[in-house]
Design a protein around this motif. Structure first.
Motif, PDB file in Angstrom:
ATOM      1  N   UNK A  65       0.817  -1.216   0.000  1.00  8.84           N
ATOM      2  CA  UNK A  65       0.000   0.000   0.000  1.00  8.84           C
ATOM      3  C   UNK A  65       0.845   1.258   0.000  1.00  8.84           C
ATOM      4  N   UNK A  66       1.918   1.258   0.795  1.00  8.54           N
ATOM      5  CA  UNK A  66       2.811   2.420   0.825  1.00  8.54           C
ATOM      6  C   UNK A  66       3.455   2.651  -0.532  1.00  8.54           C
ATOM      7  N   UNK A  67       3.843   1.584  -1.193  1.00 10.13           N
ATOM      8  CA  UNK A  67       4.441   1.705  -2.528  1.00 10.13           C
ATOM      9  C   UNK A  67       3.431   2.289  -3.507  1.00 10.13           C
ATOM     10  N   UNK A  68       2.188   1.824  -3.442  1.00 10.52           N
ATOM     11  CA  UNK A  68       1.130   2.336  -4.320  1.00 10.52           C
ATOM     12  C   UNK A  68       0.901   3.821  -4.068  1.00 10.52           C
ATOM     13  N   UNK A  69       0.732   4.206  -2.802  1.00  5.81           N
ATOM     14  CA  UNK A  69       0.438   5.600  -2.462  1.00  5.81           C
ATOM     15  C   UNK A  69       1.605   6.514  -2.842  1.00  5.81           C
ATOM     16  N   UNK A  70       2.820   6.076  -2.562  1.00  8.08           N
ATOM     17  CA  UNK A  70       3.994   6.886  -2.878  1.00  8.08           C
ATOM     18  C   UNK A  70       4.157   7.047  -4.388  1.00  8.08           C
ATOM     19  N   UNK A  71       3.978   5.964  -5.121  1.00  4.12           N
ATOM     20  CA  UNK A  71       4.097   6.034  -6.583  1.00  4.12           C
ATOM     21  C   UNK A  71       3.023   6.951  -7.174  1.00  4.12           C
ATOM     22  N   UNK A  72       1.828   6.903  -6.630  1.00  5.37           N
ATOM     23  CA  UNK A  72       0.751   7.753  -7.130  1.00  5.37           C
ATOM     24  C   UNK A  72       1.042   9.217  -6.810  1.00  5.37           C
ATOM     25  N   UNK A  73       1.527   9.490  -5.616  1.00  2.00           N
ATOM     26  CA  UNK A  73       1.896  10.852  -5.249  1.00  2.00           C
ATOM     27  C   UNK A  73       2.986  11.385  -6.188  1.00  2.00           C
ATOM     28  N   UNK A  74       3.969  10.554  -6.465  1.00  2.00           N
ATOM     29  CA  UNK A  74       5.061  10.945  -7.358  1.00  2.00           C
ATOM     30  C   UNK A  74       4.553  11.191  -8.782  1.00  2.00           C
TER      31      UNK A  74
END
Length: 175
Positions: A65-74
């Protein structure tokens, strides 16, 4: 060929176990979630799942989930560079990028609570992480001329599903 084949077979068997994780525990754990296939594929793709207990599997999903959220933010931040002349779109993209960063922060906050087995707080953080994308979607709705990008809609659904998987595992741990 006899003893070498036997040794080779053991090595292959161990390698498959390490790659696929503890299939029994993963399947049992994932059956407690709303998105079984997402749960199984995410956990089997992580080599650390082989040596994880149920709480460890939940932590792996938090990482997903953290990877998904961080990638989306980026991704949203990078889109700011291509929308220099549209101040409203820039404002909405910035807001969305911030919301996904907050989702990643909420997921990160759940890690400490997992370690302390404070599952009520874990649940609260995961629910917050799942809700942050709604604020992004609502930001687009405030401006009727803006179209909510399909790519972001898919990522929103993905993060919500990942969070739902974590919540299912938390329910199982807390019971």
């Amino acid at each position: 060929m006899g003893p070498y084949f036997f040794i080779f077979s053991i090595i292959i068997s161990l390698a498959l176990t390490l790659v696929n994780g503890d299939a029994g525990l993963i399947q049992k754990t994932c059956k407690t979630t709303k998105y079984y296939d997402l749960c199984v594929s995410s956990l089997k793709s992580d080599p650390t799942s082989a040596n994880s207990d149920t709480k460890g599997l939940a932590m792996i999903m938090v990482g997903v989930g953290m990877a998904n959220a961080t990638a989306t933010s980026t991704l949203l931040s990078s889109q700011l560079l291509t929308t220099k002349n549209d101040t409203i779109m820039r404002k909405v993209l910035k807001e969305c990028s911030d919301k996904y960063a907050h989702a990643a922060d909420a997921l990160q906050a759940s890690v400490q609570d997992f370690d302390s087995e404070l599952y009520d707080y874990v649940y609260m953080h995961i629910m917050a992480a799942a809700d942050y994308p709604n604020a992004c979607h609502n930001a687009f709705r405030r401006y009727p001329r803006l179209v909510y990008p399909q790519q972001i809609a898919r990522r929103e659904d993905g993060l919500k599903h990942i969070c739902d998987v974590v919540l299912g595992i938390v329910d199982h741990l807390a019971s």
